[in-house]
Write an enzyme that holds these catalytic residues in place. Structure first.
Site, PDB file in Angstrom:
ATOM      1  N   GLY A  46      71.822  88.658  33.447  1.00 21.46           N
ATOM      2  CA  GLY A  46      71.954  87.095  33.688  1.00 21.46           C
ATOM      3  C   GLY A  46      72.168  86.303  32.686  1.00 21.46           C
ATOM      4  O   GLY A  46      71.985  86.735  31.633  1.00 21.46           O
ATOM      5  N   GLN A  51      73.327  78.742  27.738  1.00 18.41           N
ATOM      6  CA  GLN A  51      73.360  79.704  26.741  1.00 18.41           C
ATOM      7  C   GLN A  51      74.472  80.026  25.614  1.00 18.41           C
ATOM      8  O   GLN A  51      74.526  80.392  24.682  1.00 18.41           O
ATOM      9  CB  GLN A  51      72.825  81.027  27.530  1.00 18.41           C
ATOM     10  CG  GLN A  51      71.455  80.933  27.966  1.00 18.41           C
ATOM     11  CD  GLN A  51      71.153  82.341  28.659  1.00 18.41           C
ATOM     12  OE1 GLN A  51      71.417  82.650  29.612  1.00 18.41           O
ATOM     13  NE2 GLN A  51      70.318  83.129  27.831  1.00 18.41           N
ATOM     14  N   CYS A  94      65.229  87.781  27.569  1.00 20.55           N
ATOM     15  CA  CYS A  94      66.443  86.931  27.810  1.00 20.55           C
ATOM     16  C   CYS A  94      67.216  86.953  26.555  1.00 20.55           C
ATOM     17  O   CYS A  94      66.729  87.048  25.796  1.00 20.55           O
ATOM     18  CB  CYS A  94      65.587  85.386  27.681  1.00 20.55           C
ATOM     19  SG  CYS A  94      67.037  83.879  27.818  1.00 20.55           S
ATOM     20  N   LEU A  95      68.700  86.593  26.859  1.00 21.34           N
ATOM     21  CA  LEU A  95      69.597  86.711  25.605  1.00 21.34           C
ATOM     22  C   LEU A  95      69.474  85.949  24.408  1.00 21.34           C
ATOM     23  O   LEU A  95      69.696  86.188  23.287  1.00 21.34           O
ATOM     24  CB  LEU A  95      71.119  86.839  26.371  1.00 21.34           C
ATOM     25  CG  LEU A  95      71.346  88.235  27.148  1.00 21.34           C
ATOM     26  CD1 LEU A  95      72.638  87.928  27.936  1.00 21.34           C
ATOM     27  CD2 LEU A  95      71.050  89.336  26.456  1.00 21.34           C
ATOM     28  N   HIS A 136      65.336  82.667  36.874  1.00 23.38           N
ATOM     29  CA  HIS A 136      65.087  82.653  35.371  1.00 23.38           C
ATOM     30  C   HIS A 136      66.649  81.938  34.761  1.00 23.38           C
ATOM     31  O   HIS A 136      66.429  80.950  34.165  1.00 23.38           O
ATOM     32  CB  HIS A 136      65.459  84.134  34.847  1.00 23.38           C
ATOM     33  CG  HIS A 136      65.309  84.159  33.321  1.00 23.38           C
ATOM     34  ND1 HIS A 136      64.276  84.842  32.720  1.00 23.38           N
ATOM     35  CD2 HIS A 136      66.377  83.617  32.706  1.00 23.38           C
ATOM     36  CE1 HIS A 136      64.980  84.694  31.435  1.00 23.38           C
ATOM     37  NE2 HIS A 136      66.030  84.308  31.273  1.00 23.38           N
ATOM     38  N   GLU A 137      67.523  82.300  35.653  1.00 23.27           N
ATOM     39  CA  GLU A 137      68.785  81.647  35.256  1.00 23.27           C
ATOM     40  C   GLU A 137      68.919  80.110  35.634  1.00 23.27           C
ATOM     41  O   GLU A 137      69.386  79.380  34.874  1.00 23.27           O
ATOM     42  CB  GLU A 137      70.064  82.136  35.913  1.00 23.27           C
ATOM     43  CG  GLU A 137      70.195  83.849  35.196  1.00 23.27           C
ATOM     44  CD  GLU A 137      70.015  83.872  33.884  1.00 23.27           C
ATOM     45  OE1 GLU A 137      70.424  83.206  33.049  1.00 23.27           O
ATOM     46  OE2 GLU A 137      69.316  85.200  33.478  1.00 23.27           O
ATOM     47  N   HIS A 140      67.286  77.836  33.140  1.00 25.29           N
ATOM     48  CA  HIS A 140      67.881  77.579  31.998  1.00 25.29           C
ATOM     49  C   HIS A 140      68.666  76.141  32.203  1.00 25.29           C
ATOM     50  O   HIS A 140      69.033  75.465  31.349  1.00 25.29           O
ATOM     51  CB  HIS A 140      68.890  78.581  31.994  1.00 25.29           C
ATOM     52  CG  HIS A 140      68.413  79.590  30.961  1.00 25.29           C
ATOM     53  ND1 HIS A 140      68.179  79.532  29.548  1.00 25.29           N
ATOM     54  CD2 HIS A 140      68.324  81.061  31.164  1.00 25.29           C
ATOM     55  CE1 HIS A 140      67.730  80.689  29.184  1.00 25.29           C
ATOM     56  NE2 HIS A 140      67.994  81.563  30.090  1.00 25.29           N
TER      57      HIS A 140
END
Ligand code: NI
Length: 175
Positions: A46, A51, A94-95, A136-137, A140
């Protein structure tokens, strides 16, 4: 298509409440294609627009397994219509918090409404990993990271380590 640099926490841009998209134009379509390419390469399941430094309400996800066909979702202005009372605990990463993981408890099932890349309103019911990933996304987009769901002690430890490794990177780059 283009691969975009991913912002690593702590960073002000990851704490921003993102703005709704007015219309799904060709720039948004291109952005979502780039986000998906960036996510697959990372690799991740994701990615949210903040991000990559774009504070708009856009996410992409694909939780298909390695042996399955890709199942990408591109979501503009996603909104939760409902969540289950039952919860599910999953170890999230998470990235933007590379190499850090923690168990996060979230509703097990969700219903989400969004605009797809043609600007068409869609509704999706999801459970398990897909539901976790979408939540989660979506976090953000409101400036929240998975570490905001865990103890302050563990959160601060992770953020301190990330700050330290950023300083090391800067020092190495300066040499
Ligand atoms: Ni993330």
């Amino acid at each position: 298509m283009a691969v975009l640099p991913i912002i690593v926490a702590p960073d002000k841009r990851l704490k921003t409440k993102c703005k709704s998209v007015d219309s799904v134009d060709e720039n948004i379509v291109q952005l979502m294609a780039d986000m998906l390419e960036t996510m697959y390469l990372a690799p991740g399941i994701g990615l949210a627009a903040p991000q990559i430094g774009v504070t708009k309400r856009i996410i992409v996800v694909d939780t298909a397994g390695k042996d399955e066909d890709p199942q990408p979702y591109k979501m503009v202005n996603p909104e939760l219509l409902g969540v289950s009372e039952e919860t599910w605990i999953h170890e999230e990463g998470c990235l933007s918090l590379p190499e850090h993981y923690a168990d996060v408890e979230r509703p097990e099932r969700i219903a989400v409404r969004y605009l797809d890349e043609t600007g068409t309103r869609k509704e999706l019911e999801a459970d398990g990993l897909l539901a976790t990933c979408i939540q989660h996304e979506m976090d953000h987009l409101d400036g929240l990271l998975f570490v905001d769901h865990i103890s302050a002690l563990k959160r601060n430890m992770i953020l301190r380590k990330l700050t330290k490794s950023k300083k090391l990177d800067l020092a190495n780059a300066a040499e």
